[in-house]
Design a protein around this motif. Structure first.
Motif, PDB file in Angstrom:
ATOM      1  N   ASN A   1      16.836 107.922  60.951  1.00 53.28           N
ATOM      2  CA  ASN A   1      17.738 108.912  61.548  1.00 53.28           C
ATOM      3  C   ASN A   1      18.739 108.269  62.498  1.00 53.28           C
ATOM      4  N   LEU A   2      19.249 107.105  62.100  1.00 54.84           N
ATOM      5  CA  LEU A   2      20.231 106.358  62.894  1.00 54.84           C
ATOM      6  C   LEU A   2      19.708 106.012  64.280  1.00 54.84           C
ATOM      7  N   ARG A   3      18.403 105.706  64.363  1.00 52.30           N
ATOM      8  CA  ARG A   3      17.763 105.301  65.616  1.00 52.30           C
ATOM      9  C   ARG A   3      16.777 104.171  65.305  1.00 52.30           C
ATOM     10  N   PHE A   4      16.505 103.362  66.313  1.00 56.08           N
ATOM     11  CA  PHE A   4      15.404 102.411  66.218  1.00 56.08           C
ATOM     12  C   PHE A   4      14.153 103.149  66.678  1.00 56.08           C
ATOM     13  N   LYS A   5      13.041 102.973  65.947  1.00 56.26           N
ATOM     14  CA  LYS A   5      11.793 103.672  66.261  1.00 56.26           C
ATOM     15  C   LYS A   5      10.673 102.662  66.420  1.00 56.26           C
ATOM     16  N   PRO A   6      10.216 102.383  67.614  1.00 62.06           N
ATOM     17  CA  PRO A   6      10.660 102.877  68.914  1.00 62.06           C
ATOM     18  C   PRO A   6      11.903 102.126  69.404  1.00 62.06           C
TER      19      PRO A   6
END
Length: 119
Positions: free
Chosen positions: A43-48
């Motif tokens: 979702n266009l994020r680094f996780k974490p």
């Protein structure tokens, strides 16, 4: 005539929730990565978004999306991947303690932090 206290109550509850850490990842608390853990790209994020590793511990990013991503250090280290697609990975091993800020240069706002601690 008395005004309802609902707006003030809502503000007070929201403030209390944020203070208790219920407001999502604010970059303040790092997730400690174990050997073999990966930082996902979703979702266009680094996780974490905020992780902690030891000096010499390899960090691996994995693209979990159907669009290309890259990983580039902005400060605290020097690394830059090529663009990689779904299920592709990129790894980096920090050699010194400190804080590393990084980003996906293809997607503004997709950034993360690595706290590197001495062994």
């Amino acid at each position: 005539m008395m005004r309802p206290l609902l707006p003030l109550t809502a503000v007070a509850l929201a403030t209390a929730a944020l203070a208790a850490g219920c407001g999502g990842d604010d970059g303040g608390t790092a997730t400690v990565l174990k050997d073999g853990d990966v930082v996902g790209m979703q979702n266009l994020r680094f996780k974490p978004e905020h992780v902690q590793v030891a000096v010499g511990q390899k960090i691996t990013w994995r693209n979990d999306e159907n669009i290309g991503h890259d990983v580039k250090a902005d400060s605290g280290a020097k690394f830059a991947s090529d663009t990689f697609n779904k299920d592709g990975t990129y790894s980096f091993t920090p050699t010194a303690a400190g804080t590393i800020k990084y980003e996906c240069t293809l997607h503004p706002g997709m950034d993360g932090t690595i706290d590197v601690v001495a062994k």
